[in-house]
Design a protein around this motif. Structure first.
Motif, mmCIF file in Angstrom:
data_model
loop_
_atom_site.group_PDB
_atom_site.id
_atom_site.type_symbol
_atom_site.label_atom_id
_atom_site.label_comp_id
_atom_site.label_asym_id
_atom_site.label_seq_id
_atom_site.Cartn_x
_atom_site.Cartn_y
_atom_site.Cartn_z
ATOM 1 N N MET A 138 13.337 9.319 1.009
ATOM 2 C CA MET A 138 12.922 7.984 1.444
ATOM 3 C C MET A 138 14.121 7.272 2.057
ATOM 4 S SD MET A 138 10.066 6.571 -1.248
ATOM 5 C CE MET A 138 11.082 6.587 -2.717
ATOM 6 N N LEU A 168 10.993 15.090 7.150
ATOM 7 C CA LEU A 168 10.666 15.470 5.774
ATOM 8 C C LEU A 168 11.059 16.906 5.457
ATOM 9 C CD1 LEU A 168 7.203 13.778 5.146
ATOM 10 C CD2 LEU A 168 9.243 13.538 3.716
ATOM 11 N N THR A 179 11.823 3.235 5.023
ATOM 12 C CA THR A 179 10.568 3.882 4.630
ATOM 13 C C THR A 179 9.596 2.825 4.116
ATOM 14 O OG1 THR A 179 11.755 5.897 4.010
ATOM 15 C CG2 THR A 179 9.495 5.662 3.208
ATOM 16 N N ASP A 206 2.355 16.076 2.231
ATOM 17 C CA ASP A 206 3.149 14.842 2.208
ATOM 18 C C ASP A 206 3.032 14.087 3.524
ATOM 19 O OD1 ASP A 206 3.986 16.101 -0.096
ATOM 20 O OD2 ASP A 206 6.110 15.652 0.212
ATOM 21 N N THR A 207 2.901 12.763 3.424
ATOM 22 C CA THR A 207 2.801 11.903 4.598
ATOM 23 C C THR A 207 3.735 10.719 4.407
ATOM 24 O OG1 THR A 207 0.497 12.565 4.944
ATOM 25 C CG2 THR A 207 1.239 10.570 6.065
ATOM 26 N N ARG A 208 4.519 10.426 5.435
ATOM 27 C CA ARG A 208 5.534 9.375 5.320
ATOM 28 C C ARG A 208 5.568 8.540 6.591
ATOM 29 N NH1 ARG A 208 11.821 11.055 4.699
ATOM 30 N NH2 ARG A 208 11.518 11.540 6.922
ATOM 31 N N THR A 228 7.103 4.391 -2.388
ATOM 32 C CA THR A 228 8.150 3.431 -2.023
ATOM 33 C C THR A 228 8.109 2.202 -2.915
ATOM 34 O OG1 THR A 228 6.776 2.219 -0.431
ATOM 35 C CG2 THR A 228 7.990 4.148 0.388
ATOM 36 N N TYR A 255 5.133 6.286 1.518
ATOM 37 C CA TYR A 255 5.295 7.726 1.303
ATOM 38 C C TYR A 255 4.304 8.162 0.237
ATOM 39 C CZ TYR A 255 7.409 12.189 -0.111
ATOM 40 O OH TYR A 255 7.626 13.496 -0.430
ATOM 41 N N THR A 305 3.498 14.022 8.885
ATOM 42 C CA THR A 305 2.554 14.626 7.951
ATOM 43 C C THR A 305 2.628 16.134 8.080
ATOM 44 O OG1 THR A 305 0.299 14.500 7.081
ATOM 45 C CG2 THR A 305 0.544 14.679 9.484
ATOM 46 N N ASP A 343 1.740 4.902 -3.406
ATOM 47 C CA ASP A 343 2.800 4.785 -2.405
ATOM 48 C C ASP A 343 4.107 4.786 -3.177
ATOM 49 O OD1 ASP A 343 4.665 4.093 -0.505
ATOM 50 O OD2 ASP A 343 3.907 2.048 -0.203
ATOM 51 N N ARG A 348 2.425 11.597 -1.666
ATOM 52 C CA ARG A 348 2.438 13.031 -1.947
ATOM 53 C C ARG A 348 1.409 13.298 -3.032
ATOM 54 N NH1 ARG A 348 8.603 13.994 -3.346
ATOM 55 N NH2 ARG A 348 8.001 15.731 -4.680
ATOM 56 N N ALA A 359 10.964 12.265 -4.753
ATOM 57 C CA ALA A 359 10.646 11.276 -3.724
ATOM 58 C C ALA A 359 11.869 10.476 -3.320
ATOM 59 C CB ALA A 359 9.546 10.350 -4.231
#
Length: 630
Positions: free
Chosen positions: A372, A626, A376, A612-614, A407, A379, A477, A405, A381, A368
């Motif tokens: 980032m 990503l 960010t 994964d979504t950020r 982060t 994030y 995403t 999250d 996953r 991760a």
């Protein structure tokens, strides 16, 4: 020109390729890019073509292999006319950069009688291309007699190993000199071309096997003069010599995926299965029976590794260079061949086809911390770093499970199910996009009736709920839609912020009851990103094309503080609004993955996989997504 082309002057080929001509190279033939673009003859166009000459790009996923069959009737004693072949060579040189031509291979029967005079005329003609486009030439039965142990010949003196020594692709020859091999750098990998004598001996076969053994990971194209013959319908079958090659070399070497020969006509093709149960495409290319001995006809094999195809086209640059209005009937009929054995596409999943001898190493998961960048804000996953739900494919992710999250900003997600959805509404999966940092995802089984699905939501006081993003944002995403895509899933949500846009004072949208920001899928499988900006009373909406099923895709929504652009797999989509869009009119309500509200109610959940979504609080360039896109 076909009857259909004559009736329809805007036909794709007649418009682009045969409409006009340049004296040398103005009709740019990119059989794998766009079919040739013919334009009016002019010094400017000629100069433009010349500017592209030699600019071959070995990293591009698209390149061409040019194939030149029997030219014997152009070198037939005192009736010889090398002009068509010179024009073919000038065309390949001029179009090398435009068409990304990696190599040209001749399939034998260079001359009619193999006399010293004919061979010398042919060798002199090849000087048009020499040093400008690498090539191979092999002997046909009209050039020599016997097998490759025949000893010296006029052909060997002109087209033996010494001819290729200065070429960057040349790697060696058999001791007799009649068989050569070449290694091309194209599409960011190496490819092997075997140019074998028309009657290769047992010694020659052992040499060819040693070449394959020396380059065990290179996909190989075998070229020879006599390998197959065809019925009038284009159905090819191995000749006696072809059977010997098949049993003695091709079938046991999975590297050989394409085998090309001339000698016989009409042209034809077939697909055989080798000992590894993989396809080998066997093609006959020969036009000496056509007008003007084939008129220097060239065939291009346009490799497109991005699309997973080889596009094949056949045409005469010599006839193409002539004024269309002054072509004779036979010239017009021969300028391009469009039958099913002359113009076609081969669907090849190159990674899958080559995995037995050159497997593509799967990217390793990335931590991760490596994905980032500055700004960010969240994030998530679904591997062990993000959730304890993983480990077993198909294992339900329980209500109340937390996806952290990473982060450290506290925007953790909590799992819950819609209505009375069962345990299979959301399950853990090891499936993932090849370029995704984490090698895991969640499988959602949402639907409309009854309200079925699952959501992942931030807590009531998460900082993300009220983030306004007035300086811009990038939301990314990964998703995959099931194949087959069964049921009615129109307008299902992928991610969103809860709350009614009317409560944010917005008045211009489709309905004041829809949320202030959401990413959805329409009934036509178009992605829809609709946002109500913080600083404008508007609802600018981005729309994608119809996205595919059965494969992963990366989606990015990038806003620079003024406008929003949607990207799919690193490519900017067309329907991005020009309206100003500054920030997101969030209402302090949760951010959600897996559904979209209407009037603060979830009616259906997402159907498919989400990875994964950020979210980043600034616009990122494509290279910082990503998964990296070039």
């Amino acid at each position: 020109m076909t009857a259909a082309e004559q009736q329809n002057p805007l036909h794709r080929r007649s418009l682009l390729r045969a409409a006009a001509a340049l004296p040398v190279a103005g009709a740019a033939v990119a059989a794998f890019e766009t079919p040739a673009r013919a334009s009016a003859a002019s010094a400017a166009a000629t100069a433009s073509s010349a500017a592209h000459a030699g600019r071959f790009d070995p990293r591009s996923p698209r390149f061409a292999l040019a194939v030149l069959p029997d030219t014997q009737y152009l070198f037939d004693a005192d009736s010889a006319d090398p002009a068509p072949l010179r024009e073919t060579f000038r065309h390949l040189v001029a179009e090398r950069g435009e068409a990304n031509i990696a190599f040209m291979t001749h399939l034998g029967d260079v001359t009619e009688h193999g006399t010293e005079d004919e061979i010398e005329r042919a060798a002199d003609t090849f000087r048009t291309i020499h040093g400008k486009v690498p090539y191979s030439v092999l002997a046909g039965n009209h050039d020599i007699t016997g097998d490759d142990q025949r000893g010296d010949s006029a052909y060997l003196a002109a087209f033996g190993p010494a001819r290729y020594a200065s070429m960057p692709t040349y790697r060696g020859a058999s001791p007799d000199g009649y068989n050569t091999y070449h290694v091309l750098k194209a599409a960011d990998r190496s490819w092997l071309v075997l140019a074998l004598d028309w009657r290769i001996s047992d010694k020659g076969l052992r040499w060819a096997q040693s070449v394959l053994d020396k380059h065990p990971t290179l996909p190989a194209v075998l070229t020879t003069h006599d390998i197959a013959w065809s019925d009038d319908d284009g159905t090819a079958q191995l000749s006696d010599n072809g059977k010997r090659l098949w049993d003695g070399l091709v079938r046991g070497n999975d590297q050989i995926f394409l085998a090309l020969g001339g000698h016989y006509w009409p042209p034809g093709r077939t697909v055989l299965r080798n000992d590894d149960d993989n396809d080998v495409h066997v093609h006959i290319t020969n036009y000496q029976d056509r007008y003007y001995g084939g008129a220097g006809m060239i065939r291009t094999y346009g490799f497109d590794l991005a699309r997973g195809v080889i596009d094949v086209e056949t045409f005469s640059p010599w006839l193409l260079s002539r004024d269309p209005g002054k072509r004779s009937l036979l010239e017009a009929e021969t300028v391009e061949l469009t039958g099913p054995t002359d113009r076609f596409s081969l669907d090849i999943n190159f990674d899958e086809r080559f995995k037995g001898f050159a497997p593509v190493a799967a990217p390793k998961p990335r931590p991760a911390s490596a994905v980032m960048p500055r700004g960010t804000v969240a994030y998530w996953r679904f591997d062990a770093s993000g959730t304890t739900a993983g480990g077993t494919a198909g294992k339900p992710v329980a209500n109340g499970a937390v996806v952290r999250d990473l982060t450290g900003n506290g925007n953790d997600l909590t799992v819950s199910r819609l209505a009375s959805s069962g345990s299979d509404a959301v399950t853990w999966s090891p499936d993932h996009h090849p370029g995704q940092p984490a090698h895991a995802s969640l499988r959602f089984d949402g639907g409309k009736s009854p309200d079925r699905g699952a959501i992942l939501s931030t807590a009531a006081r998460a900082a993300l709920n009220a983030e306004k993003f007035t300086r811009g944002y990038t939301i990314e995403t990964f998703i995959r839609l099931p194949e087959p895509f069964e049921g009615d899933h129109a307008w299902m949500g992928i991610l969103s912020w809860e709350g009614r846009n009317g409560d944010a004072g917005k008045t211009t949208g489709w309905s004041p009851l829809e949320p202030t920001c959401s990413l959805n899928l329409s009934s036509e499988r178009f992605l829809q990103f609709v946002v109500y900006p913080e600083r404008q009373d508007a609802d600018p909406t981005s729309w994608s094309h119809a996205v595919p099923v059965g494969r992963w895709m990366h989606i990015a929504l990038v806003n620079d503080g003024r406008r929003t652009v949607m990207y799919v797999d690193g490519s900017k989509i067309a329907r991005n609004p020009s309206q100003l869009s500054t920030g997101i009119a969030t209402l302090g309500k949760p951010f959600v993955i897996g559904a979209t509200q209407f009037d603060e109610r979830f009616g259906q959940g997402f159907y498919g996989w989400i990875g994964d979504t950020r979210i980043v609080n600034r616009a990122l360039p494509v290279r910082e997504f990503l998964t990296p896109f070039e």
